[in-house]
Design an enzyme around this catalytic site. Structure first.
Site, PDB file in Angstrom:
ATOM      1  N   LYS A  53     -13.030  15.966 -31.351  1.00 28.34           N
ATOM      2  CA  LYS A  53     -11.961  15.029 -30.989  1.00 28.34           C
ATOM      3  C   LYS A  53     -12.496  13.937 -30.072  1.00 28.34           C
ATOM      4  CE  LYS A  53     -10.456  18.042 -27.224  1.00 28.34           C
ATOM      5  NZ  LYS A  53      -9.675  19.255 -26.918  1.00 28.34           N
ATOM      6  N   TYR A 270     -18.364  -5.064  -2.617  1.00 31.72           N
ATOM      7  CA  TYR A 270     -16.968  -5.325  -2.263  1.00 31.72           C
ATOM      8  C   TYR A 270     -16.530  -4.486  -1.066  1.00 31.72           C
ATOM      9  CZ  TYR A 270     -15.974  -7.693  -6.728  1.00 31.72           C
ATOM     10  OH  TYR A 270     -15.938  -8.556  -7.797  1.00 31.72           O
TER      11      TYR A 270
END
Ligand code: PLP
Length: 389
Positions: A53, A270
């Site tokens: 899957k 950041y």
């Protein structure tokens, strides 16, 4: 699978593209096949399926399916019928089970590609019997304690004993899923085993399946007729440490775009959440959270990661190198001060996940699991598949 580059170039150029890709992913199909064989050996007398899957846990359902089919896998589980349709080309006579069941509008895909729905409710059973053209196989999912999908054990046992049920529903498999297979000491395992055993007994002559990767490690009581390993095939932990018995499969690497010098006292990335304590060398690589290199792996500044103190590491030139500051969308900064200067330069690759930087360790540093790391990698990596010998 890399749709950005492979359509534009011919095979001859492919290895050159891989050699210079900003970010690249190597999938070792031989290791996947070996891992499947390991899980098959551990499954004793039970047959061993393969769970593909989510595009084979992000690694590519076509290549992975083809390799496992060639190695002898005959039973596959996918999440949705579209995945089953894709897989059918590579596994022409295998049984392909679709875990999300059959919904109105999807039935044509099931019939065209000979897919077996895993039915999980009385509504799904009613829909199935109303549309199948004649006797048609299905699997029945029974919920034994997970509270995700499935009939209750009582519903399932009543179904098994119902002589008046429509003749066109042909269950070939009854299955359930463990909630705590990752913890061998959990009492949930024996409880679910007891409930499932009752159901399996009621479906005499029909195959039963309880165990995903973790359940296989719980021992033969849990194996029944068919096991369903997923993460183990891709080299990941299903219980702590089980991946040590398996081979690593995925190697994700990112190219160093620049190496820069920075002074003690300066900050990185950041939010300026890392302050350098010494004069440092920083390697900037071309992969970030948009490549599934989760921001939660950041060296600092991610309050969501509460419980995990350290950030992640990369591996380059024989050294583990810590992530410095926050990971950004397309770039990650590693502190390479401890790597001798002449041993790395711009253009080299830092391993993000792979034999030297185990998947589950990287995942733990991000406060998540190997499953999520793999399925998050995405399509920006230039991919290379190495074939089984
Ligand atoms: C995902 C899944 C599996 C495979 O689980 P792993 O832990 O990856 O081995 C097996 N069965 C069901 C029903 C699943 O949803």
């Amino acid at each position: 699978m890399n749709d950005y580059s492979n359509d534009l170039i011919d095979d001859e150029d492919e290895s050159q593209v891989f050699d210079t890709a900003p970010a690249r992913l190597t999938v070792d199909l031989g290791a996947i096949v070996e891992n499947w064989k390991t899980m098959r050996a551990l499954s004793g007398g039970a047959r061993t399926a393969a769970v593909l899957k989510a595009d084979a846990y992000g690694l590519g359902i076509e290549d992975v399916g083809e390799a496992l089919y060639a190695a002898g896998a005959q039973d596959f589980f996918v999440a949705v019928p579209e995945e089953g349709a894709t897989l059918r080309e590579f596994a022409p006579d295998a049984r392909i089970f679709v875990l999300s069941g059959m919904w109105p509008g999807t039935e044509a895909l099931f019939f065209s590609y000979d897919l077996v729905p895993v039915l999980a409710s009385e509504e799904q059973i009613a829909f199935f019997t109303s549309v199948v053209p004649g006797p048609y196989p299905c699997a029945l999912q029974v919920d034994t304690g997970f509270n995700r999908l499935g009939l209750t054990p009582e519903e399932a046992i009543a179904f098994a004993g119902d002589a008046s049920r429509p003749a066109n529903i042909e269950p070939v498999l009854v299955l359930s899923h463990l909630a705590c297979g990752d913890d061998p000491a959990s009492p949930m395992n024996v409880e679910q085993l007891a409930r499932f055993s009752q159901v399996a007994n009621a479906f005499e002559g029909i195959e039963a399946s309880l165990s995903a990767s973790a359940g296989i490690f719980l021992g033969s009581d849990y194996h029944f007729d068919l096991t369903r390993p997923g993460i183990a095939l891709y080299g990941g932990d299903s219980q702590v440490g089980t991946s040590k018995r398996l081979r690593p499969v995925a190697t994700a690497e990112a190219r160093i775009v620049q190496i820069r010098s920075a002074r003690a006292g300066e900050t990185v990335s950041y939010g300026a959440t890392t302050t350098l304590s010494r004069d440092s060398r920083l390697a900037i690589v071309a992969a970030g959270y948009a490549d599934g290199y989760h921001r939660a792996l950041s060296g600092s500044g991610t309050p969501l990661r509460g419980a995990v103190e350290q950030g992640g590491y990369g591996f380059v030139a024989g050294h583990r190198v810590p992530i410095a500051g926050r990971i950004t969308m397309d770039m990650t900064i590693f502190d390479v001060t401890d790597v001798p200067e002449r041993t790395i330069r711009a253009g080299d690759y830092i391993e993000l996940i792979g034999p030297n930087m185990p998947l589950d360790e990287a995942a733990a540093a991000a406060g998540t699991i190997g499953y999520e790391m793999l399925t998050s990698l995405g399509l920006r990596y230039t991919r290379r598949y190495t074939q089984p010998d």
